[in-house]
Design a protein around this motif. Structure first.
Motif, PDB file in Angstrom:
ATOM      1  N   LYS A  39      42.661  44.504  42.778  1.00  0.00           N
ATOM      2  CA  LYS A  39      43.061  45.435  41.574  1.00  0.00           C
ATOM      3  C   LYS A  39      43.559  43.861  40.290  1.00  0.00           C
ATOM      4  O   LYS A  39      44.544  43.311  40.825  1.00  0.00           O
ATOM      5  CB  LYS A  39      43.345  46.199  41.252  1.00  0.00           C
ATOM      6  N   GLU A  40      43.433  43.923  38.777  1.00  0.00           N
ATOM      7  CA  GLU A  40      43.923  43.086  37.816  1.00  0.00           C
ATOM      8  C   GLU A  40      44.810  43.929  37.468  1.00  0.00           C
ATOM      9  O   GLU A  40      44.810  45.222  36.395  1.00  0.00           O
ATOM     10  CB  GLU A  40      42.827  42.464  37.138  1.00  0.00           C
ATOM     11  N   VAL A  41      45.841  43.076  37.412  1.00  0.00           N
ATOM     12  CA  VAL A  41      47.165  43.077  36.037  1.00  0.00           C
ATOM     13  C   VAL A  41      47.567  42.797  35.529  1.00  0.00           C
ATOM     14  O   VAL A  41      47.637  41.323  35.036  1.00  0.00           O
ATOM     15  CB  VAL A  41      48.359  43.619  37.520  1.00  0.00           C
ATOM     16  N   ARG A  96      38.480  45.524  36.381  1.00  0.00           N
ATOM     17  CA  ARG A  96      39.303  46.035  37.698  1.00  0.00           C
ATOM     18  C   ARG A  96      41.030  46.149  36.835  1.00  0.00           C
ATOM     19  O   ARG A  96      41.818  46.138  38.296  1.00  0.00           O
ATOM     20  CB  ARG A  96      39.502  45.177  38.373  1.00  0.00           C
ATOM     21  N   THR A  97      40.646  46.127  35.835  1.00  0.00           N
ATOM     22  CA  THR A  97      42.042  46.781  35.278  1.00  0.00           C
ATOM     23  C   THR A  97      42.751  48.217  35.134  1.00  0.00           C
ATOM     24  O   THR A  97      43.263  48.497  35.425  1.00  0.00           O
ATOM     25  CB  THR A  97      43.172  46.364  33.027  1.00  0.00           C
ATOM     26  N   ASN A 137      44.451  46.627  46.140  1.00  0.00           N
ATOM     27  CA  ASN A 137      45.393  45.443  45.348  1.00  0.00           C
ATOM     28  C   ASN A 137      44.762  43.339  45.561  1.00  0.00           C
ATOM     29  O   ASN A 137      45.944  43.260  45.167  1.00  0.00           O
ATOM     30  CB  ASN A 137      47.011  44.853  45.789  1.00  0.00           C
ATOM     31  N   TYR A 158      50.277  41.753  32.782  1.00  0.00           N
ATOM     32  CA  TYR A 158      51.253  42.113  31.748  1.00  0.00           C
ATOM     33  C   TYR A 158      51.323  41.735  30.115  1.00  0.00           C
ATOM     34  O   TYR A 158      50.435  40.898  29.691  1.00  0.00           O
ATOM     35  CB  TYR A 158      51.799  40.936  32.581  1.00  0.00           C
ATOM     36  N   ASP A 166      42.700  53.397  42.413  1.00  0.00           N
ATOM     37  CA  ASP A 166      43.821  54.167  42.977  1.00  0.00           C
ATOM     38  C   ASP A 166      44.098  55.230  42.357  1.00  0.00           C
ATOM     39  O   ASP A 166      44.976  54.995  41.228  1.00  0.00           O
ATOM     40  CB  ASP A 166      44.755  52.474  41.990  1.00  0.00           C
ATOM     41  N   LYS A 201      41.982  52.401  36.409  1.00  0.00           N
ATOM     42  CA  LYS A 201      42.013  52.679  38.495  1.00  0.00           C
ATOM     43  C   LYS A 201      41.190  52.934  38.916  1.00  0.00           C
ATOM     44  O   LYS A 201      41.767  52.904  40.389  1.00  0.00           O
ATOM     45  CB  LYS A 201      42.321  54.005  37.259  1.00  0.00           C
TER      46      LYS A 201
END
Length: 491
Positions: free
Chosen positions: A453-455, A428-429, A450, A457, A390, A431
């Motif tokens: 990819k894991e975000v 997967r968090t 997306n 928060y 990414d 780059k």
């Protein structure tokens, strides 16, 4: 590296064209290119004359016969502007003008001369012609690097998008792709939408910079100069510009094909190349009747970005590699054609990597979001894990100004791509990370980063409503007291 002095000289020439009434960037570059070629023709004959004088034999290959000396750069540059202009526009010598002689010189003087059909002299006044000739004459272009840098800087001045989604690929993105695929000594390299030949030039420069010793070998030099590079381009203006770009970078006889790469007439180009580097048009739409049938068997579509992927699979040898820029829609489009070409590449060949680039990379031409696909033609599958990255920054601001910044993921991308074993433990968090074939298959061949990819928060803790209400009351009481104090002061 181009110097400030040469930049200034090119800038002044560019400004002279604009103030002289030639304002279309491509027209400026084309006319500049013709003058460079005319200068190079005279330089080539001067070199032949020096050789002949050294060995005390008459010159055997005349670019300018003895009766046509007035058509030579070193002759007409000293003429009165009106006489020079007449030499360019009227049949003054042997029934030819300078410009017509340039068009008729023939293929023996390089690939550029092959594509002169349709070339038009568009410098409108003797004064502008004289200005530009004198300024070009002062540019020192004594070696391959300087010649190439001058022309690349000239091409960087193209600031408007072309038609059918064509626009100039940023050179640092091209270099990233070349650094990732690392062209080899035996490669045959093709760009099926060559434009100004930036990918081919960058591949050649990579070899000069990383393997200069290869050029000591005669067989490699012959391969490099004649059979290593192929560009396909249907626009004659771009063919001429691309040919000059290659020649000024020391590639004298590349194979340039003036055809639409997707057309039936180009159907014989198959299983031929070991490396394809490209940024094909994004916004085109073609009728089925005009598309080569074998491409339609791979991907049934009218969209050029999908058809070009099918074309590249056809053009590659087994084991051949491809690095291609695609619009984001190719990665996640839900049409049957989108899914068909993604499945073909992933299931029947070997998809190596997907680099997701930010939308500002192609500013000021367009704000389209793009990605780079890296795949290998196998015909028997081979996709195990696909590497995703990414990209957040490419070393420039992502607005229309595209000013240089310190934020740049490109070096990290190249380094990680060449050490994928170290990517196995990446989450997967991060780059970059690897995604197994099974996961992509389960997601209907979706290649959008997306999707995988894991975000994470950050948890935000807020005060209880009752506490917030009490804080508001306290503020109100504090404001009330301040107002009372102000009123007392005003009495």
């Amino acid at each position: 590296m181009i110097t400030g002095e040469i930049k200034s000289q090119v800038d002044k020439i560019w400004e002279s064209f604009w103030t002289g009434g030639v304002s279309n960037p491509l027209t400026v570059i084309e006319q500049f290119t013709y003058l460079l070629f005319i200068r190079r023709l005279d330089e080539a004959q001067l070199l032949e004359e020096k050789k002949a004088a050294l060995i005390k034999k008459p010159i055997s290959n005349f670019i300018f016969p003895p009766t046509a000396t007035e058509l030579r750069w070193n002759s007409f540059k000293n003429k009165d502007p009106q006489i020079m202009f007449d030499l360019f526009t009227k049949p003054m010598v042997d029934g030819l003008s300078v410009f017509e002689h340039m068009k008729q010189v023939g293929a023996e003087n390089g690939v550029f001369a092959k594509y002169m059909t349709g070339a038009t002299f568009m410098i409108p006044t003797p004064r502008l012609l004289d200005q530009v000739v004198q300024m070009i004459d002062k540019i020192k272009m004594d070696d391959r690097d300087t010649k190439g840098d001058v022309y690349e800087y000239l091409l960087s001045k193209i600031a408007t998008a072309g038609t059918n989604g064509q626009f100039r690929t940023p050179r640092h993105i091209i270099r990233m792709m070349v650094d990732m695929v690392q062209p080899t000594q035996e490669d045959t390299i093709c760009d099926p939408s060559a434009g100004t030949a930036g990918f081919l030039v960058s591949a050649g420069e990579y070899l000069h910079q990383n393997h200069p010793d290869w050029f000591h070998d005669k067989s490699f030099r012959e391969h490099y100069n004649s059979s290593m590079f192929t560009g396909i381009e249907f626009d004659n203006t771009m063919l001429r510009i691309g040919a000059m770009n290659l020649q000024l970078h020391g590639i004298e006889s590349p194979n340039l094909i003036g055809k639409d790469a997707l057309s039936e007439s180009n159907g014989d180009v198959r299983d031929r190349f070991s490396l394809i580097l490209a940024n094909p048009p994004f916004k085109g739409s073609l009728d089925y009747d005009g598309v080569e049938t074998s491409i339609l068997k791979t991907v049934k579509s009218k969209k050029t970005e999908l058809l070009f992927l099918g074309l590249m699979l056809r053009m590659l040898k087994t084991g051949g590699r491809c690095a291609v820029i695609v619009p984001d829609g190719v990665l996640f489009g839900a049409s049957n054609a989108h899914k068909q070409i993604r499945q073909e590449i992933i299931e029947n060949h070997k998809l190596d990597a997907v680099i997701s680039m930010p939308s500002g990379v192609f500013m000021p031409y367009a704000g389209v979001s793009t990605a780079v696909l890296f795949f290998t033609k196998t015909g028997t599958g081979g996709t195990d894990k696909v590497w995703f990255y990414d990209m957040g920054a490419d070393g420039y601001t992502l607005d229309a100004k595209r000013s240089e910044t310190k934020n740049n993921d490109i070096q990290d991308i190249v380094a990680r791509y060449h050490n994928l074993t170290a990517e196995a433990d990446r989450k997967r968090t991060d780059k970059s990370f690897l995604v197994p074939f099974a996961d992509i298959q389960a997601n209907d061949w979706d290649l959008s980063i997306n999707r995988y990819k894991e975000v994470v928060y950050d948890e935000v803790t807020y005060a209880q409503p009752s506490v917030i209400i009490q804080d508001i009351k306290n503020l109100q009481e504090e404001n009330k007291q301040k107002l009372l104090i102000l009123e007392e002061l005003l009495k």
